[in-house]
Design an enzyme around this catalytic site. Sequence first.
Site, PDB file in Angstrom:
ATOM      1  N   LYS A 131       0.849  -1.252  -0.164  1.00  0.00           N
ATOM      2  CA  LYS A 131      -0.162   0.028   0.356  1.00  0.00           C
ATOM      3  C   LYS A 131       1.053   0.934  -0.384  1.00  0.00           C
ATOM      4  O   LYS A 131       0.532   2.036  -0.429  1.00  0.00           O
ATOM      5  CB  LYS A 131      -1.042  -0.179   1.342  1.00  0.00           C
ATOM      6  CG  LYS A 131      -2.091  -0.628   1.172  1.00  0.00           C
ATOM      7  CD  LYS A 131      -3.393  -0.284   2.057  1.00  0.00           C
ATOM      8  CE  LYS A 131      -4.003  -1.547   1.780  1.00  0.00           C
ATOM      9  NZ  LYS A 131      -5.227  -0.996   3.153  1.00  0.00           N
ATOM     10  N   ASP A 151      -9.806   3.404   1.544  1.00  0.00           N
ATOM     11  CA  ASP A 151     -10.282   3.335   3.376  1.00  0.00           C
ATOM     12  C   ASP A 151     -11.293   3.939   3.912  1.00  0.00           C
ATOM     13  O   ASP A 151     -11.529   3.794   4.641  1.00  0.00           O
ATOM     14  CB  ASP A 151      -9.048   2.392   3.729  1.00  0.00           C
ATOM     15  CG  ASP A 151      -8.943   1.010   3.341  1.00  0.00           C
ATOM     16  OD1 ASP A 151      -9.679   0.377   3.238  1.00  0.00           O
ATOM     17  OD2 ASP A 151      -7.721   0.881   2.999  1.00  0.00           O
TER      18      ASP A 151
HETATM   19  P1  NAP Z   1      -0.967  -2.368  10.852  1.00  0.00           P
HETATM   20  O1  NAP Z   1      -1.296  -1.182  10.027  1.00  0.00           O
HETATM   21  O2  NAP Z   1      -0.451  -3.527  11.138  1.00  0.00           O
HETATM   22  O3  NAP Z   1      -1.654  -1.587  11.988  1.00  0.00           O
HETATM   23  C1  NAP Z   1      -1.980  -2.291  13.435  1.00  0.00           C
HETATM   24  C2  NAP Z   1      -2.453  -1.180  15.234  1.00  0.00           C
HETATM   25  O4  NAP Z   1      -2.685  -1.745  15.787  1.00  0.00           O
HETATM   26  C3  NAP Z   1      -1.312  -0.618  15.162  1.00  0.00           C
HETATM   27  O5  NAP Z   1      -1.648   0.792  15.562  1.00  0.00           O
HETATM   28  C4  NAP Z   1      -0.668  -2.229  16.113  1.00  0.00           C
HETATM   29  O6  NAP Z   1      -0.227  -0.826  17.603  1.00  0.00           O
HETATM   30  C5  NAP Z   1      -2.130  -1.923  16.986  1.00  0.00           C
HETATM   31  N1  NAP Z   1      -1.641  -3.377  17.469  1.00  0.00           N
HETATM   32  C6  NAP Z   1      -1.403  -4.523  16.937  1.00  0.00           C
HETATM   33  N2  NAP Z   1      -2.151  -5.332  17.658  1.00  0.00           N
HETATM   34  C7  NAP Z   1      -2.019  -4.952  19.201  1.00  0.00           C
HETATM   35  C8  NAP Z   1      -2.485  -5.558  20.298  1.00  0.00           C
HETATM   36  N3  NAP Z   1      -2.526  -6.744  20.002  1.00  0.00           N
HETATM   37  N4  NAP Z   1      -2.446  -4.496  21.167  1.00  0.00           N
HETATM   38  C9  NAP Z   1      -3.292  -3.280  20.666  1.00  0.00           C
HETATM   39  N5  NAP Z   1      -2.748  -2.488  19.881  1.00  0.00           N
HETATM   40  C10 NAP Z   1      -2.813  -3.390  18.589  1.00  0.00           C
HETATM   41  O7  NAP Z   1      -2.964  -2.691  10.413  1.00  0.00           O
HETATM   42  P2  NAP Z   1      -4.237  -2.310   9.740  1.00  0.00           P
HETATM   43  O8  NAP Z   1      -3.898  -2.145   8.156  1.00  0.00           O
HETATM   44  O9  NAP Z   1      -4.525  -0.739   9.759  1.00  0.00           O
HETATM   45  O10 NAP Z   1      -5.141  -2.663  10.532  1.00  0.00           O
HETATM   46  C11 NAP Z   1      -6.005  -3.283  11.415  1.00  0.00           C
HETATM   47  C12 NAP Z   1      -6.912  -3.935  11.442  1.00  0.00           C
HETATM   48  O11 NAP Z   1      -8.449  -3.068  10.948  1.00  0.00           O
HETATM   49  C13 NAP Z   1      -7.020  -4.940  10.581  1.00  0.00           C
HETATM   50  O12 NAP Z   1      -6.478  -5.982  11.918  1.00  0.00           O
HETATM   51  C14 NAP Z   1      -7.913  -5.550  10.242  1.00  0.00           C
HETATM   52  O13 NAP Z   1      -8.429  -6.429  11.150  1.00  0.00           O
HETATM   53  C15 NAP Z   1      -8.657  -3.747   9.755  1.00  0.00           C
HETATM   54  N6  NAP Z   1      -9.535  -3.942   8.277  1.00  0.00           N
HETATM   55  C16 NAP Z   1     -10.516  -3.870   8.231  1.00  0.00           C
HETATM   56  C17 NAP Z   1     -10.606  -3.485   6.665  1.00  0.00           C
HETATM   57  C18 NAP Z   1     -11.999  -3.234   6.497  1.00  0.00           C
HETATM   58  O14 NAP Z   1     -12.385  -3.470   5.079  1.00  0.00           O
HETATM   59  N7  NAP Z   1     -12.642  -4.100   7.341  1.00  0.00           N
HETATM   60  C19 NAP Z   1      -9.378  -2.702   6.117  1.00  0.00           C
HETATM   61  C20 NAP Z   1      -8.465  -2.491   7.262  1.00  0.00           C
HETATM   62  C21 NAP Z   1      -8.045  -2.951   8.241  1.00  0.00           C
HETATM   63  P3  NAP Z   1       1.211  -0.302  17.957  1.00  0.00           P
HETATM   64  O15 NAP Z   1       1.960   1.038  16.499  1.00  0.00           O
HETATM   65  O16 NAP Z   1       2.012  -0.912  19.133  1.00  0.00           O
HETATM   66  O17 NAP Z   1       2.226  -1.830  16.798  1.00  0.00           O
END
Ligand code: NAP
Length: 603
Positions: free
Chosen positions: A310, A347
Amino acid sequence: MRLNVPGIASHFLRSRITKVCVAIAGSTPAEMIEKASSVVKETPFLEFRLDYLEKPLLALPRFRQFFADNTVATGIATCRRVANGGKFAGSLAAELEVITKCAAAGFHLVDLELESAESLRKGDLQKLRDTGIGLLISHHDFTGTRDLDSIFTRIEAFHPDFIKVVPTARALVDNLTLIRFLERMNDHSNIIGICMGDAGIISRVLGVRAGSAFTFAAATLGEETGPGQIAARTLIETYRIEQVDAATKVYGVAGNPIRSSLSPIMMNTAFRRETVNAVYLALQTTRLSDLLKLVHEIPIQGISVTMPLKQEILSHLERTDPLSARIGACNTVLRAQDGKLYGFNTDVAGITGPLEKRMPLAGARILVLGAGGAARAAVFGLREKGASVFILNRTAETAQKLARQSGSKTIRLEALAKTPFDAIVNATPVGMAGNKAAPLLEAKDLNTKLVFDLVYNPLETPLIHLARQLSIPYITGIEMFVHQGARQFEIWTGKPAPEEEMFRVVLHALRRQAEADAAEAAASKPEAKPAARPKSEAKPKPSTKPVAKPPTKPKSEAKSKPSAKSPAKHAARPPVKTAAKPQSKAKPPAKPAAGKSAAKAKK
Ligand code: NAP
């Protein structure tokens, strides 16, 4: 030398075959015949993997009966030896004995590996041909994609009725090698070309588009006889393989992992519903250069970009919309007629759209959990709509940085109970299937009018469950998923997306997945199973979970607009109705901001 002109047998065979041949495997003849009987009415072209049987020779009378009972069936017999990637442990002579008796058992074709053909005496091959059975000679390379023309030349020397060339794709570009090979051979109508492996999944559709006589499919998911094989129903219903032709436009979702992505089923449903001659594929890759070569050479008209590409893709785009540039991520690429790539971030709309249907965002107080990719889309999108955004993240520095960049505030967990919000958006993977992390919030922290969990698998996450218990209206992640996909569809096609239909298939797929997972879990605990259940009750029951229901009626654009005057109206609905309710929004396709090039630095 005999020309490669199809003989009468080939013409006869070709009039019987369809674009999909279903591979039938099983450890007993009865199992194989049961599977074949359930498949044959929908897909009458079948490959029987005799090498999966312990004693294939003894099974032949059973197959003769099957063909007598199913005259519509066209059967390929395959008895591939272990040395050539099959399961038959016998010698070449034993393989020959089996396949020479296949014509009398009603089979129409035998699949003989090139290595076996080259090892047979001329007279033996002639004896096989004298039985009247059609001959397909195949070559499988389980390690890579090499010189396909020289394999073709080796096979052609035997003048078979069909020539099957099956390399393994180690990268997306290997599919291009196969496609160019098939295109070069377009005066031959008897070539089958497929790339094995996850990176080769697209060849199962694009091979046919490039001239492959047919392709192979698994009887059902989980019954694959080759790496990367797709289930027949998926190939026929989702990818509409029978309709794919040279004019079919190609789109896809790129990233890693991608095999279990729901985007293909959602987007192909949209294309079918809107009668767009297009197919949407899963493009498994971690290398942007691999993807870009494919995009330019197939060409691919539009890509949904997922992790890990991305951010990296931004610098390869002619132009992006300003918000994508500020977020630093692009999830949608449009290939314009001039071949240039334009980037968008749907998004953002996937998050702000569902919220705006329930409340006006200007002045709304919104807490975003997380500071990763999805959180950035949420924060910048909400800020642009005039919301007051608070960020809470596990790593405080990342939250502070995002807050500075976006003009938001950070907040501590302890302050939540005393701080009221209009909405809380979870943009972390906490609650996702397989994620073992403890819930981020407790009941006392949900001081909010609405909860939006971006996680969509499982359908009811612990956060949504908590909101439901507290009678707080909620939105599930499916609504974001469908909404961002619908905007992509509109950008690519210029048509309003059939959002209701897209929502329905995604929900259905997730429910089926949940049922399959539950059945698997139950099967691993035999003591939990009820004893001797009547046969009619043996099927897994539909989930009784109170999950999001698909809307029953399509809604017009006017009805789908958010009511700015009565923001609380939507948010105050009973939770189950409020959850994940997509509404069609027939916007014209977004255009990249003219003159506001954000990522022009092309590499
Ligand atoms: P990402 O870039 O990896 O970011 C993950 C975020 O979550 C970071 O801020 C991380 O904190 C935090 N995090 C991860 N594990 C954690 C834990 N155990 N406790 C507390 N905070 C935690 O992922 P992303 O692309 O943003 O996606 C996040 C979620 O959004 C995905 O898992 C997915 O389920 C959902 N999503 C859904 C859609 C949809 O179409 N519905 C689209 C995109 C994403 P740190 O900064 O501390 O690492």
